[in-house]
Design an enzyme around this catalytic site. Structure first.
Site, PDB file in Angstrom:
ATOM      1  N   GLU A  50       4.608  11.722   3.361  1.00  0.00           N
ATOM      2  CA  GLU A  50       3.356  11.116   3.425  1.00  0.00           C
ATOM      3  C   GLU A  50       3.427   9.632   3.168  1.00  0.00           C
ATOM      4  O   GLU A  50       2.818   8.809   3.756  1.00  0.00           O
ATOM      5  CB  GLU A  50       1.876  11.658   3.056  1.00  0.00           C
ATOM      6  CG  GLU A  50       1.593  13.109   3.370  1.00  0.00           C
ATOM      7  CD  GLU A  50       2.385  14.259   2.754  1.00  0.00           C
ATOM      8  OE1 GLU A  50       3.397  13.783   1.931  1.00  0.00           O
ATOM      9  OE2 GLU A  50       2.094  15.183   3.049  1.00  0.00           O
ATOM     10  N   PHE A 112      -8.663  24.768  -3.783  1.00  0.00           N
ATOM     11  CA  PHE A 112      -7.153  24.731  -3.349  1.00  0.00           C
ATOM     12  C   PHE A 112      -6.923  23.452  -2.499  1.00  0.00           C
ATOM     13  O   PHE A 112      -7.468  22.877  -1.812  1.00  0.00           O
ATOM     14  CB  PHE A 112      -6.647  25.818  -2.424  1.00  0.00           C
ATOM     15  CG  PHE A 112      -5.308  25.650  -2.152  1.00  0.00           C
ATOM     16  CD1 PHE A 112      -4.327  25.709  -3.216  1.00  0.00           C
ATOM     17  CD2 PHE A 112      -4.937  25.540  -0.806  1.00  0.00           C
ATOM     18  CE1 PHE A 112      -2.894  25.284  -2.780  1.00  0.00           C
ATOM     19  CE2 PHE A 112      -3.516  25.210  -0.312  1.00  0.00           C
ATOM     20  CZ  PHE A 112      -2.491  25.316  -1.638  1.00  0.00           C
ATOM     21  N   GLN A 113      -6.227  22.482  -3.376  1.00  0.00           N
ATOM     22  CA  GLN A 113      -5.714  21.219  -2.683  1.00  0.00           C
ATOM     23  C   GLN A 113      -7.059  20.170  -2.547  1.00  0.00           C
ATOM     24  O   GLN A 113      -7.197  19.320  -1.658  1.00  0.00           O
ATOM     25  CB  GLN A 113      -4.996  21.558  -1.259  1.00  0.00           C
ATOM     26  CG  GLN A 113      -3.732  21.958  -1.333  1.00  0.00           C
ATOM     27  CD  GLN A 113      -2.893  22.027  -0.180  1.00  0.00           C
ATOM     28  OE1 GLN A 113      -3.311  21.959   1.096  1.00  0.00           O
ATOM     29  NE2 GLN A 113      -1.570  21.838  -0.300  1.00  0.00           N
ATOM     30  N   LYS A 162     -12.816  19.607   6.066  1.00  0.00           N
ATOM     31  CA  LYS A 162     -12.322  20.540   6.986  1.00  0.00           C
ATOM     32  C   LYS A 162     -13.472  21.224   8.058  1.00  0.00           C
ATOM     33  O   LYS A 162     -13.043  21.254   9.155  1.00  0.00           O
ATOM     34  CB  LYS A 162     -11.719  21.707   6.353  1.00  0.00           C
ATOM     35  CG  LYS A 162     -10.966  22.501   7.559  1.00  0.00           C
ATOM     36  CD  LYS A 162      -9.561  23.339   6.805  1.00  0.00           C
ATOM     37  CE  LYS A 162      -9.157  24.265   8.163  1.00  0.00           C
ATOM     38  NZ  LYS A 162      -7.971  25.072   7.356  1.00  0.00           N
ATOM     39  N   MET A 473      17.846  -5.668  -9.776  1.00  0.00           N
ATOM     40  CA  MET A 473      17.024  -6.762 -10.201  1.00  0.00           C
ATOM     41  C   MET A 473      16.679  -6.538 -11.936  1.00  0.00           C
ATOM     42  O   MET A 473      16.353  -7.564 -12.620  1.00  0.00           O
ATOM     43  CB  MET A 473      15.779  -6.889  -9.434  1.00  0.00           C
ATOM     44  CG  MET A 473      14.910  -7.868  -9.636  1.00  0.00           C
ATOM     45  SD  MET A 473      15.549  -9.388  -9.797  1.00  0.00           S
ATOM     46  CE  MET A 473      14.823 -10.100  -8.202  1.00  0.00           C
TER      47      MET A 473
HETATM   48  C1  LIG Z   1       8.579   2.163  -6.948  1.00  0.00           C
HETATM   49  C2  LIG Z   1       9.544   1.202  -7.826  1.00  0.00           C
HETATM   50  N1  LIG Z   1       9.965   1.668  -8.968  1.00  0.00           N
HETATM   51  C3  LIG Z   1      10.347   0.596  -9.919  1.00  0.00           C
HETATM   52  C4  LIG Z   1      10.250  -0.740  -9.325  1.00  0.00           C
HETATM   53  C5  LIG Z   1      10.999  -1.577 -10.636  1.00  0.00           C
HETATM   54  N2  LIG Z   1      12.099  -2.245  -9.925  1.00  0.00           N
HETATM   55  C6  LIG Z   1      12.037  -3.564  -9.222  1.00  0.00           C
HETATM   56  S1  LIG Z   1      13.531  -3.970  -8.450  1.00  0.00           S
HETATM   57  C7  LIG Z   1      14.301  -2.626  -9.236  1.00  0.00           C
HETATM   58  C8  LIG Z   1      15.624  -2.298  -8.653  1.00  0.00           C
HETATM   59  C9  LIG Z   1      15.946  -2.264  -7.394  1.00  0.00           C
HETATM   60  O1  LIG Z   1      17.198  -1.813  -7.049  1.00  0.00           O
HETATM   61  P1  LIG Z   1      18.101  -1.819  -5.810  1.00  0.00           P
HETATM   62  O2  LIG Z   1      16.926  -1.191  -4.728  1.00  0.00           O
HETATM   63  O3  LIG Z   1      19.177  -1.323  -6.042  1.00  0.00           O
HETATM   64  O4  LIG Z   1      17.825  -3.242  -5.269  1.00  0.00           O
HETATM   65  P2  LIG Z   1      18.814  -4.595  -5.864  1.00  0.00           P
HETATM   66  O5  LIG Z   1      17.799  -5.196  -6.921  1.00  0.00           O
HETATM   67  O6  LIG Z   1      20.135  -3.908  -6.778  1.00  0.00           O
HETATM   68  O7  LIG Z   1      19.188  -5.227  -5.022  1.00  0.00           O
HETATM   69  C10 LIG Z   1      13.370  -1.652  -9.762  1.00  0.00           C
HETATM   70  C11 LIG Z   1      13.783  -0.453 -10.595  1.00  0.00           C
HETATM   71  C12 LIG Z   1       9.727  -0.965  -8.319  1.00  0.00           C
HETATM   72  N3  LIG Z   1       9.565  -1.879  -7.977  1.00  0.00           N
HETATM   73  N4  LIG Z   1       9.221   0.070  -7.568  1.00  0.00           N
END
Ligand SMILES: Cc1ncc(C[n+]2csc(CCOP(=O)(O)OP(=O)(O)O)c2C)c(N)n1
Lengths: 563, 156
Positions: A50, A112-113, A162, A473
């Site tokens: 979803e 439920f749900q 529903k 990052m």
């Molecule tokens: C759902 C979610 N969880 C955690 C984060 C924190 N976060 C920001 S950037 C990042 C790393 C992303 O890694 P990747 O997709 O490999 O991209 P890169 O930075 O290596 O290009 C994280 C964990 C986020 N933005 N969103």
């Protein structure tokens, strides 16, 4: 006409001109799915999660400007959708999400749900409804679409028990609608606009500060005209890439935490900020007390609550960006562009001093090269979606965005897992465009099940995985600010991305050289299948410039010794 | 930044969950609620919510704008010139000096409103500051329970 609540939902969607619904069925929404089965007014795409349905509807909305529609069941179906709602809410994306709910008689019994969908979604929707009787259903659906797309757009949730979808009632879909308590102001106060124009004429160092609102308002043409007429330089936020057009000589670039030198210096030295649909986000402003310290501020925004929220504003203008810019253009008929010549020259020198650049390499692929290469090959023709991380920032910095709605990313919430489903939505809304999702080896796994959706519905989106074997990052912050303690960011353990794509009916490429990249991209476009391009990039590449969080915009790290 | 006290009236459509929208706005954005009262406006489909809050001028401005932004909000009135009243009920043991309590109440537009076997209930209604004084003064008579009604206000 007499019909069931479920039929009403379908009829309303058709009346709103909805062509595609993204969703996932379940007990509480089954009556509606039964009617979907019987109708042929719109198509339904069955995502495999979803969250992906909502992101797909979001990508559809961002790329087309129309209201995106998603449909989910109660309980876990709805809670899975919450991240999608929050993502759309933070970026003001027009969307209607319809969720099933347990029957009225069961509400409040921990059935439920059963989950309190309006309670959970209150802070991440523009508005939401729990439908209490079939009589009010047509009106609520009409309102939902109207609220989603008008004023400052946003997602609206309609939660339908529903029994109401089973109940018969009279359906007459309202043509017009007026909500006495909701009257967005589009016009902009004439006197304020006049004053703002005078301030622009008097300024020596004015700066157009363009935000996502400019995209939402479809104001790109007018803003380009404003820049051209006044010759005032411009900076774009992450959400506004494409508004000015990459080739526009007046565009300095993107500002903010990963903005380029000239843009951030322009904001630090300007004497008049002309904010068009931007909201002074902390990732843009850096240390607030140092932000645009020497400037008066003109702030144009459709949402009065954005004005004066973070920065004191001298010329507040509540209104639609397009409408207000049109009026500004008239009021600036006699502007003298020479006034800003010296300022433009200063900024050009800044850009020559520290252009947006990177060190290319013969040994290893650089992510910036990959993005620039996609730009060279596809340019204006492609729609670029992204996930969240370094790859997102590199894409924003290096892709030559030429038009609004070409760049689709989760700016406000920063949702990893957004890119692939958003790309599906964007491609469905723009079948003639090549849609490329620039993603990371971390993010792509957060909605990777959508490979299956893409294959089933033949939605050939190309995922360029800039693979650094890191949560890049976060790793970058650990390098800069945590003494290289790489806590839980090493992604050396990886799936076989090529095989993964193939297992889901797509195609995959492992890419390690420039030649391989060109060949793979060409083939991916020709094959018209969902695709993973697993691109091995320099592991420790950093996104630069960088304003350390909480620092002043003009204190950018321009290079790093580990680079 | 200096915090100021503000009384804000919000006129809203009288529909389900409207109060939740208002209060979750305060909770979610970290605003204070000192007092909140709500009741339907007679002869209309509207309700009148009176909120007493504290915050810097910037925060107060945001509160007002955010309240405005709620779809069922018709009007937000920030009172500069207004009449504020509050009501309080206090329960005293019956063996306290009842005539003193009655005298105290009447100084604050109130009186003894109920007499039980071992308790009396007294009421006062006055400006919020004076209600505070009243409650302080009442401490002398060992009150067992104090229930404040929250501020209601109307523009002058
Ligand atoms: C759902 C979610 N969880 C955690 C984060 C924190 N976060 C920001 S950037 C990042 C790393 C992303 O890694 P990747 O997709 O490999 O991209 P890169 O930075 O290596 O290009 C994280 C964990 C986020 N933005 N969103």
């Amino acid at each position: 006409m007499q019909m069931s609540g479920a039929q009403m939902v379908c009829e309303a969607l058709i009346a709103e001109g909805v062509k595609t619904v993204f969703g996932y069925p379940g007990g509480a929404i089954m009556n509606v799915y039964d009617e979907i089965y019987k109708q042929d007014g719109f198509e339904h795409i069955l995502n495999r999660h979803e969250q992906a349905s909502v992101h797909a509807a979001d990508g559809y909305a961002r790329s087309t400007g129309e209201v995106g529609v998603a449909m989910v069941t109660s309980g876990p179906g709805f809670t899975n959708a919450v991240t999608g709602l929050a993502t759309a809410y933070m970026d003001s994306i027009p969307m209607v999400v319809i969720s099933g709910q347990v029957p009225l008689s069961l509400i409040g019994t921990d059935g439920f749900q059963e989950i309190d969908a309006v309670g959970i979604s209150r802070p991440c929707t523009k508005h939401n409804y729990l439908v209490k009787s079939v009589k009010e259903l047509p009106g609520i659906l009409k309102e939902a679409f109207y609220i989603a797309r008008s004023g400052r757009p946003g997602p609206v949730l309609v939660d339908i028990p529903k029994d109401i979808t089973a109940e018969m009632g009279e359906f007459e879909y309202p043509k017009e609608i007026s909500i006495p308590t909701y009257k967005p102001n589009y016009k902009g106060n004439e006197r304020q606009i006049k004053k703002a124009a005078d301030a622009i004429k008097k300024a020596k160092k004015p700066l157009l500060y363009i935000g996502g609102g400019a995209v939402l308002s479809d104001a790109s043409e007018l803003i380009r005209e404003l820049a051209k007429k006044t010759e005032i330089p411009a900076v774009e936020t992450l959400m506004a890439r494409g508004v000015m057009g990459a080739k526009n000589p007046l565009l300095l670039g993107m500002l903010g935490m990963h903005g380029n030198y000239a843009s951030n210096m322009a904001m630090s030295e300007t004497d008049l900020v002309i904010s068009l649909g931007a909201r002074f986000d902390d990732r843009v402003t850096g240390k607030l007390s140092e932000f645009a310290k020497y400037a008066d501020v003109i702030h144009v925004d459709i949402d009065p609550a954005n004005i004066g929220k973070l920065v004191d504003v001298d010329y507040p203008i509540v209104g639609d960006i397009s409408t207000v810019v049109q009026k500004l253009l008239l009021a600036l008929e006699d502007v003298n562009t020479d006034n800003y010549r010296a300022w433009r020259e200063i900024l050009n020198r800044y850009d020559e001093l520290h252009p947006q650049s990177y060190q290319d390499s013969d040994e290893v692929l650089k992510p910036q090269w990959v993005i620039e290469r996609i730009g060279e090959l596809l340019g204006e023709e492609a729609i670029i979606t992204s996930d969240v991380g370094q790859h997102q920032m590199w894409a924003a910095q290096h892709y030559p965005f030429d038009r609004p709605r070409q760049w689709i990313n989760s700016g406000g919430l920063g949702t990893m897992g957004f890119g692939l489903p958003a790309a599906l939505g964007a491609k469905r809304g723009n079948p003639d465009k090549t849609v490329i999702n620039i993603t990371g080896d971390g993010s792509i796994l957060m909605n990777v099940q959508e490979l299956v959706t893409a294959s089933e519905y033949r939605i050939p989106v190309i995922n360029v995985i800039l693979n650094n074997h890191f949560l890049g990052m976060v790793r970058q912050w650990q390098t800069f600010f945590y003494d290289k303690r790489y806590s839980e960011t090493d992604l050396s353990y990886q799936p076989n991305f090529k095989a993964l794509a193939e297992a889901c009916g797509g195609i995959g490429f492992d890419v390690t050289t420039k030649a391989e990249f060109d060949a793979a991209l060409k083939e991916a476009i020709e094959q018209e299948k969902v695709c993973f391009m697993n691109v091995a990039i320099n592991r420790l590449e950093n996104v630069l410039p960088m304003v350390p969080s909480g620092g002043a915009l003009y204190n950018m790290l321009l290079e790093h010794k580990d680079q | 930044m200096q915090k100021v006290r503000r009384v804000i009236s919000v006129i809203v459509m009288n529909e389900s969950s409207v109060l939740a929208r208002v209060t979750s706005l305060f909770a979610g954005r970290g605003y204070n609620i000192d007092s909140l009262t709500v009741a339907p406006i007679p002869g209309s489909e509207l309700s009148h919510i009176t909120i007493v809050t504290k915050g810097s001028n910037k925060v107060i401005e945001q509160i007002i704008k955010q309240l405005h932004k709620l779809i069922p909000t018709l009007k937000v009135i920030e009172h500069e010139e207004m009449v504020e009243k509050e009501m309080v009920l206090i329960k005293f043991p019956i063996d306290e000096n009842l005539s003193d309590i009655a005298a105290l109440c009447s100084a604050y537009n109130g009186g003894i409103v109920n007499v039980g076997v071992d308790m009396v209930i007294a009421m006062a209604s006055d400006e919020p500051v004076r209600i505070r004084h009243f409650i302080e003064a009442a401490q002398r008579y060992s009150p067992c329970e104090v229930v404040r009604g929250g501020v209601v206000a109307i523009e002058r």
